[in-house]
Motif scaffolding. Structure first.
Motif, PDB file in Angstrom:
ATOM      1  N   TRP A  38       0.829  -1.206   0.000  1.00 25.84           N
ATOM      2  CA  TRP A  38       0.000   0.000   0.000  1.00 25.84           C
ATOM      3  C   TRP A  38       0.865   1.258   0.000  1.00 25.84           C
ATOM      4  N   GLU A  39       1.901   1.279   0.804  1.00 26.08           N
ATOM      5  CA  GLU A  39       2.763   2.457   0.893  1.00 26.08           C
ATOM      6  C   GLU A  39       3.555   2.688  -0.397  1.00 26.08           C
ATOM      7  N   LEU A  40       3.780   1.646  -1.156  1.00 28.47           N
ATOM      8  CA  LEU A  40       4.530   1.778  -2.416  1.00 28.47           C
ATOM      9  C   LEU A  40       3.622   2.058  -3.614  1.00 28.47           C
ATOM     10  N   ARG A  41       2.330   2.169  -3.383  1.00 30.85           N
ATOM     11  CA  ARG A  41       1.386   2.278  -4.504  1.00 30.85           C
ATOM     12  C   ARG A  41       1.585   3.540  -5.338  1.00 30.85           C
ATOM     13  N   ASP A  42       2.056   4.628  -4.731  1.00 31.87           N
ATOM     14  CA  ASP A  42       2.187   5.888  -5.482  1.00 31.87           C
ATOM     15  C   ASP A  42       3.583   6.138  -6.021  1.00 31.87           C
ATOM     16  N   PHE A  74       6.389  -8.849  -6.807  1.00 31.71           N
ATOM     17  CA  PHE A  74       5.552  -7.672  -6.590  1.00 31.71           C
ATOM     18  C   PHE A  74       6.350  -6.398  -6.345  1.00 31.71           C
ATOM     19  N   VAL A  75       7.547  -6.529  -5.835  1.00 27.43           N
ATOM     20  CA  VAL A  75       8.377  -5.378  -5.470  1.00 27.43           C
ATOM     21  C   VAL A  75       9.752  -5.549  -6.106  1.00 27.43           C
ATOM     22  N   GLU A  76      10.353  -4.427  -6.465  1.00 28.71           N
ATOM     23  CA  GLU A  76      11.705  -4.462  -7.006  1.00 28.71           C
ATOM     24  C   GLU A  76      12.536  -3.362  -6.373  1.00 28.71           C
ATOM     25  N   LEU A  77      13.838  -3.569  -6.359  1.00 25.51           N
ATOM     26  CA  LEU A  77      14.770  -2.575  -5.859  1.00 25.51           C
ATOM     27  C   LEU A  77      15.245  -1.763  -7.054  1.00 25.51           C
ATOM     28  N   GLY A  78      14.969  -0.469  -7.013  1.00 30.30           N
ATOM     29  CA  GLY A  78      15.333   0.393  -8.130  1.00 30.30           C
ATOM     30  C   GLY A  78      16.797   0.766  -8.133  1.00 30.30           C
ATOM     31  N   GLY A  82      15.739   2.761  -3.976  1.00 29.07           N
ATOM     32  CA  GLY A  82      14.400   2.707  -3.407  1.00 29.07           C
ATOM     33  C   GLY A  82      13.646   1.481  -3.875  1.00 29.07           C
ATOM     34  N   TYR A  83      12.665   1.095  -3.098  1.00 26.15           N
ATOM     35  CA  TYR A  83      11.804  -0.023  -3.453  1.00 26.15           C
ATOM     36  C   TYR A  83      10.572   0.499  -4.150  1.00 26.15           C
ATOM     37  N   GLY A  84      10.161  -0.197  -5.183  1.00 24.05           N
ATOM     38  CA  GLY A  84       8.966   0.180  -5.919  1.00 24.05           C
ATOM     39  C   GLY A  84       8.207  -1.053  -6.359  1.00 24.05           C
ATOM     40  N   LEU A  85       7.006  -0.822  -6.825  1.00 31.15           N
ATOM     41  CA  LEU A  85       6.181  -1.924  -7.311  1.00 31.15           C
ATOM     42  C   LEU A  85       6.573  -2.300  -8.727  1.00 31.15           C
ATOM     43  N   THR A  86       6.521  -3.560  -9.014  1.00 34.47           N
ATOM     44  CA  THR A  86       6.681  -4.048 -10.379  1.00 34.47           C
ATOM     45  C   THR A  86       5.328  -3.879 -11.079  1.00 34.47           C
ATOM     46  N   PRO A  87       5.249  -4.093 -12.374  1.00 33.89           N
ATOM     47  CA  PRO A  87       3.934  -4.062 -13.026  1.00 33.89           C
ATOM     48  C   PRO A  87       2.948  -5.038 -12.378  1.00 33.89           C
TER      49      PRO A  87
END
Length: 108
Positions: A38-42, A74-78, A82-87
């Motif tokens: 949820w926190e990574l959604r934006d 579901f998550v990737e390290l950019g 930073g951590y972000g969501l994958t597609p």
């Protein structure tokens, strides 16, 4: 004793079948998993910013969940750390939006 998961299947607590829905519910039911998504959604967040957003969750637990969510795709390290969501992670979060809208109406 439970049988080991067949190669390619995820181990699922509380389920002998390892069905995809059971594996997903097991992962999402772990402490902080849904909150992280949820926190990574934006936008992507650094580990520190994510920990702050997650009410100062234990760094050990947070890293364990991030590892599990990364392994699940579901998550990737950019590149910027930073951590972000994958597609796939963004797709999963979109499935939460009707529930989010319902919760907003419910709390009123």
């Amino acid at each position: 004793m439970a049988k080991q998961a067949v190669s390619g299947e995820r181990r699922v607590r509380g389920s002998r079948t390892g069905r995809p829905i059971m594996a997903l519910l097991d992962l999402l039911g772990r402490r902080w998993s849904l909150r992280i998504l949820w926190e990574l959604r934006d936008a992507p967040l650094t580990s520190r910013a994510l920990r702050t957003a997650c009410d100062e969750a234990s760094p050990t637990v947070l890293q364990a969940r991030l590892t599990e969510l990364r392994e699940a795709g579901f998550v990737e390290l950019g590149e910027g750390g930073g951590y972000g969501l994958t597609p796939l992670g963004r797709d999963l979060c979109e499935t939460f939006m009707p529930l989010h809208r319902f919760a907003e109406r419910w709390k009123k």
